[in-house]
Every structure is written in structure tokens, then in C-alpha cells.
Design a protein around this motif. Structure first.
Motif: not given
Ligand SMILES: Cc1cc2nc3c(=O)[nH]c(=O)nc-3n(C[C@H](O)[C@H](O)[C@H](O)COP(=O)(O)OP(=O)(O)OC[C@H]3O[C@@H](n4cnc5c(N)ncnc54)[C@H](O)[C@@H]3O)c2cc1C
Ligand code: SF4
Ligand code: SF4
Ligand code: FES
Lengths: 349, 286
Positions: A13-15, A124-128, A152-154, A174-176
């Protein structure tokens, strides 16, 4: 299902905060309440929250949004519909709020093709995150919205020093990807299932005393029960707060404002609420929902019946926000549904 | 992201995009009621059906729903008749030929003239309710051979409140449409030789076959119940009655919630409803 260590998730998340072109927002404790707000560091995330003040709806359907601008040129006006396509990475959405967004998608994208909504939703990317706590007023457990397998995306589930991550979309994957993860072992998958099936339903103190499938009928049967609607709305001050905090409320009003230079202006829409006195008023002293009791009835009918009839969804996902934010303690839909069911049973006898 | 979300809508880039319209002509019927003829940019055709409405954007003031009062059979610019009652409607009353406005639409279900072709028609209009009905009345007059008997009943508050007076004169003189008119009252400073009394008093006098006649009604909210009672006395079946209703509207396209009437949205399910669709809806107030 993937497994990620908590420090690795924080690093990811910081990245993203420093590399993503989009804002990364997430649940934080602002000292009094939990809120979705822009993240400066992943350390600010409070993923074990109970409920946020407002739902992440505010990022896809902002409280105020300009969708049209106009400018005068050579006597004619040039009108330009405009869309702010700015999406966000939203971290920490509880399943009931994911369900609410899916319901709005059906209305704003699938049915009415609302471009300002669609563009922000697309980006938007939704992380649940599965619930670890519930607020006192929530009743999602009995509305079937405390867990979800879509929207959700994740989706994260806390497992002590790790998170189990369900991947919902290619974008989520891809986000992960930059993070170090491993495939979940069968006992971890079982643990997530156990949490969803046993722990989460146990979090709720407040519950609907019958199946939500019956809600449309319970409401329909009580439509003419004016005594009930009047009694329960008696202390309402028509402030509209219960509408504003609701993740499925999506009514708006439109305002035109002129620019200070006088050459143009814009159309802005902003959240509105059916409990406000003049919501259905027209010119000439006519108000089609003049009585408080009528407005309350409309709110509840819309939540549990009208949207269901049109879109197949019960538009109350049991977050309990309206209950906690209503100062005179009127708005609690769970209590109302339960009482209506009792009225129905009493009338049948 | 959601898989189906990435495709932009192909209907139009954006439903909120208005078209520039120029006022080409105005006419004052009364102090408060004014007709506006509007030409869309590049001579574009509005392409409306009788009974549909547009969202009218008055620059720097606001946006309101207004029925198209001209028939689609009239080529060229379309017409709106607007009663000055508040912010936006008063502001447009100050505008005239050459001024420009924004137009979105047309919206709503209109009177769908094709379902009435071959039928006898009775039009009942109260006050400004004649504005939307006029588009259908003129449509049927312009396609006279496609319709059976035509009858129009129009009630105004007082003689000076009548709209479209030249056209009313023509309707009176025609022998291919029965036309009845009334005023609620006639102040001493006005002249009137016709009927005095509310619109319902005319209905028993119309000469129609209740089984073959479609009845289209538009007027102020209080009018509907009384007119419907009279139609019931004439034995007009409910399925033959169509009502055009009015509500607060902000978007005109099923989203803002302002026009909701029980589960119905007046902007997309209406404004024209077949009576049985709304008969049991308490919030329709009919
Ligand atoms: C389908 C439809 C067709 C209409 N056709 C005509 C027509 O042909 N001619 C005509 O003169 N009028 C018509 N009206 C009524 C017209 O829209 C209102 O008079 C107008 O909106 C009043 O706006 P205002 O800003 O002047 O008044 P204000 O009182 O200043 O308006 C304040 C707010 O209330 C809302 N509002 C007030 N009255 C109405 C209303 N009756 N309907 C919808 N919103 C309202 C406006 O959106 C605005 O936000 C129609 C209304 C509808 C719904
Ligand atoms: S129910 Fe409560 S929150 Fe809702 S409008 Fe009434 S007083 Fe305000
Ligand atoms: S009505 Fe209340 S409990 Fe139901 S979704 Fe809205 S805010 Fe949550
Ligand atoms: S006018 Fe907005 S929903 Fe009908």
C-alpha cells in the motif's frame, strides 16, 4: 486465494501511495469516528473498524459534482457535458458497502447510463475487507450482506499476522502482483470459510427477525397503516441525515450557478433526501409528500420494496448508519421492519 | 473495476449534453403565459412525440421540465408554452427572439399517437394542461383521416386566461372536431358569452360513445379526481383513459428521485399514464 503477510501488505500500500496516479484512500480513525480518507501512509489504515461515518459511495457519486458547463460565445451558449473520471484505490470496504455499490451500478450504469458515475466507477479499485467488528446498530448479518463473493477487486480476511486475499478481477490481480504472496493452504481457506460462516454472523447484536425476502410483502401490507407511520415518525425533525449517510440513497438535486465573470456557469448535482420537507414540492404551494409520515413511508418503501420491484435488490444493506446518526432516534430501519412484521401478524389474527 | 464498466455508452457520449436552442418567436397569451418558438442548433429536429417534455436550461438561472406544445407534424422549430411561476419560468419570460437556451430531451412517454389511430378521441384540458394536450390535438387534426370522432373540452379560470385564442377560434369553427369551452368565472371587466362553470360541468354534455372513445386528460392536480368521476358517470372504461401528470423533476431521466410517485417515476414511466396504471397508487392522487 492468496496469502500475504501483514508487513508486506503495508509495504504494498505504501508503494501504491507513492506510485499510483490515483489517490489511495482507506479507512482511518479520525479521533471520533472511522472515515474513508486519503492515505498518507499505510500505517494509518484501521482495517479492524466497525463502521465508517460515510460509505465509499462518496468517491463514485460525490456529494457535489459538476456535470455540465456552459460558456457564452457570439450570443450562443456552448454547453459542454463534463465528466470527472478520477477514480480512487479504496482500501477497506466492508462487504455490505460493496453490495451497496453493486446496487448503484445496476441503476447508474446498467439501466440509466450515467457517464459521470460510470467513469469514476471504471477507474476505481475496490479492496474489501471482511468484518472483524460490527457497530451496535448494524444488522447486515440478517440482511445477507455481511459477506459477499462479488463486487470487489480484492477481498481481505485477517488471519492473525497475515491476510488471506480473494482475487475478484484481473485488475485486482495486477494490483497485487508486485507484492510477495503465496497460494493459500487448504487449512487457511477453511479458516476463511469458517470466519465467514461462523464468526461474522456472530458479530451482530441487532437483527431482522424474519427473512429479508419477506420485506417487500411486509412493507406492502403496511402501506395503508398510517397510524404506524405517524407514530413512528412523530419525533423526526426532517433533517435528512438518514438519507445522507445511507450507502444506497442516490437521489440528488440539481443547481445552476453562474460564473463570477457572467459569461458562463455550470450545473452541479448534490445529494438530496426524500425526508426533507420540500423534496416533492412543486411551484404553486403543491407538495406531493407534505406529511412527515408520508415521507418516512416513502423512504422505507423505497428501501425494501420499490427498488426490489424494479431492480431485484433490497436497498437496505443493514449498515445501521442511519440509526446511529439520527439524533431523535427515529430512523432505525431494523426496528421498523420488525415492528411492521409484528403489525402484520397482529392484523392477520 | 467491473467488467462491463469499461465500455463507454454508445447512445451518446453523455446524456447530460444539451443542444443549443435559439428563441425565434414569442407570443404572450396572458400576463403569465407565453409561447416560445425554439430552433435547435443547425436546424436539428427535436423528434418528439405528442405529450413528451424537454428539460429547458435557462442560462444562469436553472433547468425545468416543459412539455412540447407543438405537434411533431409541424415542421421546423418546436414550441413551448410557459407559465411564470418561479425562478426559471420568470427568467425565461424576460427573454425573447435571438436569445439562447439549452435543450435536453425529449423525455418521457408521450401519448403514443399510433395506439390511438382509428379511435374516437376526447381531450380534456384544464388551464396550462392544454399545453401538452395541444400537441396531440393538433397531431390528430393534421392526420384527420386517421382518427374517428374528435372532441375537445377546455376550461380556463376566466376568459382572459385562455391560451392559443386564435387556434381556439379555429377549433370552434371547424366541423371535423367538437369543441366545448368554459371558464370558472367571468370578472365584470371581461367579456364572455359562453359557458361559466368548472370543467366538469361540460363533461355530461359531450357526445361520445364511451366504449370506442379514448380520453386524454391534463390539468392541475385537483382536477383529475373530479374529471374521473364524471367520466365514470359516462361509463367510460378506465382502460380508455390516459392522464398526463406533473411532479417535481430535476433530472428527467429516472435518477434523481424527485418525481417518484410510489414505485413509478413520472419522468420515465410517464408523464402520460394509462389510468389503470396509477388508479391504485395513492401518491398519484387521482
Ligand atoms: C412533465 C412536465 C411538464 C411540464 N410542462 C409545463 C409546460 O408546458 N408549461 C409550464 O408552464 N409548466 C410546465 N411544467 C411545470 C414547470 O416545470 C414548473 O412550473 C417549473 O419547474 C417551475 O420552476 P421555477 O423555477 O419557475 O419555479 P420555482 O418554484 O422557483 O422552482 C423551484 C424548484 O422546484 C421545482 N419545481 C417547482 N415546480 C415544479 C413543477 N411543477 N414541476 C417540476 N418541478 C418543479 C423546480 O425544479 C425547482 O428546482 C411541467 C412540469 C412537468 C413535470
Ligand atoms: S429520521 Fe432522524 S435522521 Fe432521518 S430525517 Fe428524521 S430526524 Fe433526521
Ligand atoms: S437504510 Fe440505514 S441501515 Fe439501511 S442501508 Fe441505509 S443507512 Fe444503512
Ligand atoms: S425527474 Fe429525476 S427521477 Fe424523474
Amino acid at each position: 486465494m492468496k496469502i500475504i503477510d501483514k508487513p508486506e501488505f503495508t509495504t504494498l500500500i505504501d508503494e501504491k501511495i507513492s506510485s499510483e496516479p490515483r489517490d489511495v484512500v482507506g479507512v482511518q480513525d479520525d479521533g471520533e469516528k472511522y472515515v474513508f480518507d486519503e492515505l498518507e501512509t499505510a500505517d494509518d489504515l484501521a482495517l479492524d473498524y466497525d463502521v465508517t461515518m460515510l460509505s465509499p459511495k462518496k468517491y463514485i457519486m460525490p456529494q457535489r459534482e459538476t456535470y455540465l458547463e456552459y460558456q457564452k460565445s457570439n450570443g450562443d451558449y456552448e454547453w459542454r457535458a463534463k465528466t470527472n473520471p478520477e477514480g480512487k484505490v479504496i482500501v477497506g470496504i466492508h462487504p455490505y458497502d460493496l453490495v451497496a455499490i453493486e446496487q448503484l451500478d445496476k441503476i447508474f450504469i446498467d439501466t440509466f447510463k450515467d457517464e459521470p458515475y460510470r467513469a469514476k466507477r471504471e477507474n476505481s479499485l475496490l479492496i474489501g475487507v471482511n468484518m472483524q467488528k460490527a457497530s451496535e446498530t448494524a444488522f447486515a448479518g440478517s440482511m445477507g450482506t455481511a459477506t459477499t463473493d462479488s463486487g470487489y477487486d480484492l477481498l481481505l480476511t485477517e488471519l492473525g499476522d497475515r491476510y488471506a486475499i480473494e482475487i475478484g478481477t484481473l485488475e485486482g490481480k495486477e494490483f497485487l502482483a508486485p507484492a510477495e504472496t503465496r497460494t493459500a493452504r487448504s487449512e487457511e481457506i477453511e479458516e476463511v470459510n469458517r470466519i465467514e460462516e461462523e464468526d461474522i454472523p456472530d458479530l451482530f447484536e441487532n437483527e431482522l427477525e424474519f427473512s429479508p425476502d419477506e420485506l417487500p410483502t411486509v412493507l406492502e401490507e403496511n402501506y395503508d397503516n398510517m397510524e404506524f407511520w405517524e407514530d413512528y415518525s412523530e419525533n423526526c425533525v426532517s433533517c435528512g441525515t438518514c438519507n445522507l449517510v445511507c450507502p444506497t440513497c442516490c437521489c440528488f438535486s440539481v443547481e445552476m450557478t453562474r460564473d463570477l465573470d457572467g459569461k458562463g456557469g455550470k450545473q452541479t448535482r448534490r445529494w438530496d433526501g426524500c425526508l426533507l420537507e420540500d423534496f416533492a414540492a412543486v411551484a404553486g404551494d403543491e407538495n406531493f409528500r407534505e406529511e412527515k409520515a408520508e415521507r418516512h413511508r416513502h423512504r422505507l418503501m423505497r428501501k425494501g420494496r420499490y427498488i426490489y420491484e424494479r431492480y431485484g435488490d433490497i436497498a437496505c444493506i443493514g449498515c445501521g448508519r442511519c440509526t446511529s446518526e439520527c439524533v431523535p432516534n427515529v430512523a432505525d430501519p431494523c426496528d421498523i421492519y420488525n415492528k411492521l412484521k409484528k403489525e402484520m401478524t397482529a392484523n392477520a389474527q | 473495476m467491473r467488467s462491463s464498466t469499461s465500455e463507454k455508452f454508445d447512445i451518446k457520449e453523455n446524456e447530460y449534453q444539451p443542444v443549443n436552442g435559439t428563441i425565434t418567436r414569442t407570443h404572450n397569451f396572458t400576463e403569465d403565459d407565453k409561447l416560445f418558438e425554439i430552433q435547435l442548433l443547425e436546424g436539428k429536429d427535436l423528434g418528439h412525440q405528442p405529450g413528451q417534455f424537454v428539460m429547458l436550461l435557462v442560462p444562469n438561472v436553472g433547468e425545468v421540465p416543459i412539455s412540447v406544445t407543438s405537434s411533431p407534424t409541424k415542421p421546423g422549430p418546436f414550441e413551448l408554452t410557459i407559465r411564470a411561476v418561479g425562478n426559471v419560468t420568470n427568467a425565461i419570460h424576460k427573454m425573447g427572439p435571438g436569445d439562447s437556451v439549452g435543450i435536453r430531451g425529449p423525455y418521457g412517454t408521450g401519448f403514443k399517437p399510433e395506439i390511438f389511430e382509428g379511435e374516437d378521441m376526447l381531450y380534456i384540458a384544464g388551464g396550462i394542461g392544454l399545453a401538452p394536450l395541444r400537441s396531440m390535438i393538433n397531431y390528430s387534426l393534421d392526420n384527420r383521416e386517421k382518427f374517428g370522432d374528435l372532441t375537445t373540452v377546455y376550461g380556463a379560470k376566466e376568459p382572459a386566461e385562455q391560451l392559443y385564442t386564435d387556434e381556439l377560434q379555429d377549433w370552434k369553427e371547424r366541423d371535423d372536431m367538437e369543441y366545448l369551452e368554459t371558464v370558472d368565472q367571468c370578472p365584470t371587466d371581461q367579456e364572455w358569452e359562453g359557458r361559466i362553470g368548472v370543467i366538469t360541468t361540460c363533461i355530461p354534455d359531450v357526445n361520445i360513445d364511451p366504449d370506442t372513445t379514448k380520453v386524454l386528460v391534463c390539468g392541475p392536480p385537483v382536477m383529475y379526481q373530479f374529471v374521473l368521476e364524471e367520466l365514470d358517470d359516462l361509463a367510460v372504461p378506465d382502460e380508455n383513459i390516459y392522464l398526463s401528470l406533473e411532479r417535481n423533476m430535476h433530472c428527467g431521466r429516472g435518477l434523481c428521485g424527485h418525481c417518484q410517485m410510489n414505485e413509478l417515476y413520472v419522468c420515465t414511466d410517464g408523464p402520460v399514464f394509462n389510468y389503470p396504471e396509477v388508479r391504485d397508487k395513492e401518491e398519484a392522487e387521482v
